[in-house]
Design an enzyme around this catalytic site. Structure first.
Site, PDB file in Angstrom:
ATOM      1  NE  ARG A   1      -1.292   6.616   1.172  1.00  0.00           N
ATOM      2  CZ  ARG A   1      -1.411   5.674   2.083  1.00  0.00           C
ATOM      3  NH1 ARG A   1      -1.157   5.956   3.346  1.00  0.00           N
ATOM      4  NH2 ARG A   1      -1.786   4.467   1.755  1.00  0.00           N
TER       5      ARG A   1
ATOM      6  CG  ASN B   1      -7.627  -2.284  -5.986  1.00  0.00           C
ATOM      7  OD1 ASN B   1      -6.717  -3.086  -5.810  1.00  0.00           O
ATOM      8  ND2 ASN B   1      -7.890  -1.330  -5.094  1.00  0.00           N
TER       9      ASN B   1
ATOM     10  CG  ASP C   1      -2.080   0.909   1.128  1.00  0.00           C
ATOM     11  OD1 ASP C   1      -2.284   1.499   0.047  1.00  0.00           O
ATOM     12  OD2 ASP C   1      -2.805   1.061   2.131  1.00  0.00           O
TER      13      ASP C   1
HETATM   14  C1  FPP Z   1      -1.566   0.354  -3.328  1.00  0.00           C
HETATM   15  O1  FPP Z   1      -1.212   1.674  -3.584  1.00  0.00           O
HETATM   16  C2  FPP Z   1      -1.192  -0.507  -4.372  1.00  0.00           C
HETATM   17  C3  FPP Z   1      -1.973  -1.265  -5.185  1.00  0.00           C
HETATM   18  C4  FPP Z   1      -3.164  -0.837  -5.951  1.00  0.00           C
HETATM   19  C5  FPP Z   1      -1.606  -2.667  -5.357  1.00  0.00           C
HETATM   20  C6  FPP Z   1      -0.162  -2.947  -5.644  1.00  0.00           C
HETATM   21  C7  FPP Z   1       0.225  -2.607  -7.003  1.00  0.00           C
HETATM   22  C8  FPP Z   1       1.495  -2.516  -7.398  1.00  0.00           C
HETATM   23  C9  FPP Z   1       2.665  -2.797  -6.511  1.00  0.00           C
HETATM   24  C10 FPP Z   1       1.723  -2.043  -8.786  1.00  0.00           C
HETATM   25  C11 FPP Z   1       2.261  -3.001  -9.714  1.00  0.00           C
HETATM   26  C12 FPP Z   1       1.846  -4.380  -9.542  1.00  0.00           C
HETATM   27  C13 FPP Z   1       2.186  -5.341 -10.391  1.00  0.00           C
HETATM   28  C14 FPP Z   1       1.961  -6.748 -10.007  1.00  0.00           C
HETATM   29  C15 FPP Z   1       2.825  -5.055 -11.658  1.00  0.00           C
HETATM   30  P1  FPP Z   1      -2.351   2.753  -3.594  1.00  0.00           P
HETATM   31  O2  FPP Z   1      -2.582   3.159  -5.007  1.00  0.00           O
HETATM   32  O3  FPP Z   1      -3.558   2.237  -2.878  1.00  0.00           O
HETATM   33  O4  FPP Z   1      -1.663   3.885  -2.776  1.00  0.00           O
HETATM   34  P2  FPP Z   1      -2.350   5.031  -1.934  1.00  0.00           P
HETATM   35  O5  FPP Z   1      -3.104   4.358  -0.816  1.00  0.00           O
HETATM   36  O6  FPP Z   1      -1.197   5.833  -1.445  1.00  0.00           O
HETATM   37  O7  FPP Z   1      -3.245   5.773  -2.882  1.00  0.00           O
END
Ligand code: FPP
Length: 227
Positions: free
Chosen positions: A18, A63, A14
């Site tokens: 950010r 998502n 996560d």
């Molecule tokens: C959370 O960050 C992340 C995700 C949506 C899942 C994980 C995705 C990756 C590591 C990207 C690439 C994955 C692969 C397998 C190629 P967020 O967007 O929720 O962050 P935030 O809470 O700060 O907005």
């Protein structure tokens, strides 16, 4: 002092958005950097003496609610990333698996996923499971429904083995970015896990920090309800 063995590690990755925002970048840049972190962590797990499985939450059933451009980007990134990662799966001796409804993805992405699974199936250093279009309540409800349809009794054992994650229970769960919630991730399999929450955003998470967390885990007292 106890000496816990770590076989199955799970991570809620996560904080990509950010991480990008802090740098004045668009959110998708955070996902790109987050994908690099996956590689580093998988290498660490492959080289670790006891870790057999690492399960990573990459895309939840919730998502899809994100803006279309971000969902489309994540789908394209996953496709490109998997193809490019094949050589690293081979280099680390890592087997690629998934959990979740990949039928919800485009036929092209499903093909890529199937192909990388087939080409890495023989590797034994570590199994990397990406949770893709995954939701734990749905996984449990569908497993119960399959048992009921077959007229089988629903017990802890029968339901546990009917789940789509036939791997051993999770020993340690890590969530990055300071949030302290499960977000519908592996509710059944986390029943007796140890939890660690770190404020580090996923793109900044390193094998070194994971190593420190694992050392703390090893010294925790896991009693599984006993004394
Ligand atoms: C959370 O960050 C992340 C995700 C949506 C899942 C994980 C995705 C990756 C590591 C990207 C690439 C994955 C692969 C397998 C190629 P967020 O967007 O929720 O962050 P935030 O809470 O700060 O907005």
């Amino acid at each position: 002092m106890s000496n816990n063995i770590l076989k199955h590690l799970a991570i809620i990755m996560d904080g990509n958005g950010r991480w990008a925002k802090e740098r004045g970048l668009i959110r998708t840049k955070g996902h790109e950097k987050g994908a690099d972190t996956i590689r580093d962590i998988t290498q660490y797990c492959a080289e670790h003496e006891t870790i057999e499985t690492v399960t990573l939450y990459a895309f939840s059933t919730e998502n899809w609610k994100r803006p279309k451009y971000e969902v489309d980007f994540l789908m394209r990134l996953l496709d490109r990333w998997l193809k490019q990662e094949l050589k690293t799966y081979h280099r680390f001796g890592a087997k690629f698996e998934t959990v979740g409804n990949i039928e919800g993805f485009s036929p092209k992405l499903q093909e890529t996923i199937a192909s990388i699974k087939a080409q890495t199936a023989h590797h034994t250093n570590v199994t990397q499971i990406l949770a893709l279009n995954y939701g734990s309540r749905e996984e449990i409800a569908k497993a119960a429904s399959r048992l009921a349809k077959r007229g089988e009794e629903i017990t802890e054992d029968s339901l546990g083995s009917e789940l789509n994650t036939p791997y051993r229970d999770i020993d340690l769960l890590v969530r990055t970015s300071g949030e302290q919630r499960l977000s519908n991730f592996l509710l059944w399999q986390l029943s007796y896990s140890e939890f660690f929450f770190t404020p580090t955003l996923w793109p900044d998470f390193t094998p070194k920090e994971l190593d420190r967390i694992i050392h703390q885990y090893i010294n925790r007292d896991r009693r599984f309800g006993g004394l």
